[in-house]
Write a protein that holds these residues in place. Structure first.
Motif, short mmCIF file in Angstrom:
data_model
loop_
_atom_site.label_atom_id
_atom_site.label_comp_id
_atom_site.label_asym_id
_atom_site.label_seq_id
_atom_site.Cartn_x
_atom_site.Cartn_y
_atom_site.Cartn_z
N ALA A 4 0.82 -1.22 0.00
CA ALA A 4 0.00 0.00 0.00
C ALA A 4 0.85 1.27 0.00
N PHE A 5 1.94 1.27 0.77
CA PHE A 5 2.78 2.46 0.84
C PHE A 5 3.47 2.73 -0.50
N GLU A 6 3.92 1.68 -1.15
CA GLU A 6 4.55 1.85 -2.46
C GLU A 6 3.54 2.35 -3.48
N THR A 7 2.31 1.82 -3.42
CA THR A 7 1.25 2.29 -4.30
C THR A 7 0.98 3.77 -4.08
N LEU A 8 0.95 4.18 -2.81
CA LEU A 8 0.74 5.59 -2.49
C LEU A 8 1.84 6.46 -3.09
N MET A 9 3.07 6.02 -3.01
CA MET A 9 4.18 6.80 -3.55
C MET A 9 4.03 6.97 -5.07
N HIS A 10 3.61 5.91 -5.74
CA HIS A 10 3.36 6.02 -7.19
C HIS A 10 2.19 6.96 -7.46
N ARG A 11 1.16 6.86 -6.64
CA ARG A 11 0.00 7.73 -6.81
C ARG A 11 0.40 9.19 -6.74
N VAL A 12 1.29 9.50 -5.82
CA VAL A 12 1.74 10.88 -5.63
C VAL A 12 2.56 11.35 -6.83
N VAL A 13 3.56 10.57 -7.21
CA VAL A 13 4.48 10.99 -8.28
C VAL A 13 3.76 11.14 -9.61
N TRP A 14 2.95 10.15 -9.97
CA TRP A 14 2.24 10.21 -11.26
C TRP A 14 1.15 11.27 -11.24
N SER A 15 0.57 11.54 -10.08
CA SER A 15 -0.45 12.60 -9.99
C SER A 15 0.18 13.96 -10.24
N LEU A 16 1.39 14.17 -9.71
CA LEU A 16 2.07 15.44 -9.95
C LEU A 16 2.36 15.62 -11.45
N ALA A 17 2.79 14.54 -12.09
CA ALA A 17 3.05 14.59 -13.53
C ALA A 17 1.79 14.89 -14.32
N PHE A 18 0.64 14.50 -13.78
CA PHE A 18 -0.65 14.74 -14.44
C PHE A 18 -1.16 16.15 -14.16
N LEU A 19 -0.93 16.64 -12.94
CA LEU A 19 -1.50 17.92 -12.52
C LEU A 19 -0.74 19.13 -13.07
N LEU A 20 0.58 19.04 -13.15
CA LEU A 20 1.37 20.20 -13.58
C LEU A 20 0.99 20.69 -14.99
N PRO A 21 0.83 19.81 -15.99
CA PRO A 21 0.40 20.30 -17.31
C PRO A 21 -0.98 20.96 -17.26
N ILE A 22 -1.88 20.44 -16.43
CA ILE A 22 -3.20 21.05 -16.32
C ILE A 22 -3.08 22.44 -15.72
N LEU A 23 -2.20 22.57 -14.73
CA LEU A 23 -1.97 23.87 -14.10
C LEU A 23 -1.44 24.88 -15.13
N ILE A 24 -0.54 24.42 -15.97
CA ILE A 24 0.02 25.29 -17.02
C ILE A 24 -1.06 25.65 -18.04
N PHE A 25 -1.86 24.66 -18.44
CA PHE A 25 -2.92 24.88 -19.44
C PHE A 25 -3.95 25.88 -18.93
N GLN A 26 -4.27 25.80 -17.64
CA GLN A 26 -5.27 26.71 -17.07
C GLN A 26 -4.65 28.04 -16.60
N LYS A 27 -3.36 28.23 -16.88
CA LYS A 27 -2.66 29.47 -16.57
C LYS A 27 -2.75 29.82 -15.08
#
Length: 302
Positions: free
Chosen positions: A36-59
């Motif tokens: 579960a802890f390893e899954t959480l770490m992946h959830r965090v890292v991949w979520s950041l990779a997903f969120l940053l482009p959206i943040l840039i797109f929405q200015k």
């Protein structure tokens, strides 16, 4: 005032968000072979990779950097990061260890815990119906504790951690997307170090447990960010009372999964507790609708 088509679209995307949340135990169960802890770490890292482009797109990079450079904001978001990270971990752990029914109960209790914390910390006055609802919820938890001989800690830790998260987030002036991205960034720093260590020692699941596992771990970003974005998009066109109704879709789906998909036993103690919680939620929903209608029909003073 949103148009009829905007309201219909808002209803659709908000329901999609809660359906994803409610059915997500199926997804997490498919990677239950990963700790579960390893899954959480992946959830965090991949979520950041997903969120940053959206943040840039929405200015919204400006508010993002502003939040990062404000000491008070960062202090609050560090605390909320611990709460939301703990909530995510406990949810994944609960699914992996066969506590799907308890997670369902926990998210049914969540609105009642929010009302309770509002009374304690924000000095909000409860209506008669809300007081009865909180009492019924407490009675349900006490009954289950007596019957089981142990406190249903998963069902309490999930709603309390999330309710405290929402309560503390109120004191910092950042939007949902910016706040979530900052919180994810704070978690991603140690997560990246931890996953790098697992990769270097060959102990991690990623790239060592098959392509399906790799894709599922990457997909945890979608399971985290997509329903949140759908919810934020739909909530703008809906009233609070409507959202209040729809939010019960998620724990209802999880409850049905626990019974029919995961085959967890539904003993009389749980049935009694759920009946009390559902009764409490009916009272809270009734109270919310009554309050909303009263405000909606009130005639402004001339």
């Amino acid at each position: 005032m949103p148009s009829r088509s905007e309201t219909a679209t808002g209803l659709l995307v908000t329901m999609q968000a809660f359906l994803i949340w409610g059915l997500s135990p199926i997804y997490w169960n498919h990677i239950s072979h990963v700790p579960a802890f390893e899954t959480l770490m992946h959830r965090v890292v991949w979520s950041l990779a997903f969120l940053l482009p959206i943040l840039i797109f929405q200015k919204k990079m400006g508010p993002f950097f502003k939040a990062l450079t404000n000491l008070r904001t960062m202090a609050v978001l560090t605390l909320t990061t611990c709460l939301v990270g703990g909530n995510w971990f406990l949810f994944i752990w609960s699914i992996n260890h066969g506590h799907v029914m308890q997670t369902s109960l926990g998210y049914y209790i969540n609105p009642l815990v929010t009302v309770f914390l509002g009374m304690i910390f924000l000095k909000e006055k409860l209506t008669a119906r809300q007081k009865v609802a909180v009492l019924l919820a407490g009675l349900g938890v006490a009954w289950l504790t007596i019957d089981y001989g142990t406190l249903p800690w998963v069902s309490l830790a999930l709603p309390f951690s999330f309710a405290f998260y929402g309560l503390i987030r109120k004191v910092v002036d950042v939007g949902p997307l910016v706040g979530l991205t900052v919180e994810t960034l704070l978690m991603a720093i140690p997560a990246t170090i931890y996953l790098g260590y697992l990769g270097a020692t060959g102990e991690g699941a990623f790239l060592h447990s098959g392509r399906a596992t790799d894709l599922l771990l990457i997909g945890t970003a979608l399971m985290t960010a997509l329903p949140l974005l759908l919810f934020n998009l739909g909530a703008k066109a809906l009233s609070l009372s409507t959202i209040g109704f729809i939010q019960y879709l998620a724990p209802t789906c999880t409850f049905l999964l626990a019974v029919f998909y995961f085959k967890e036993p539904l003993d009389p103690s749980l049935v009694r507790t759920f009946v009390l919680i559902w009764s409490a939620l009916a009272l809270v929903t009734w109270d919310s609708i009554a309050t909303y209608r009263a405000k909606d029909t009130a005639v402004p003073a001339a």
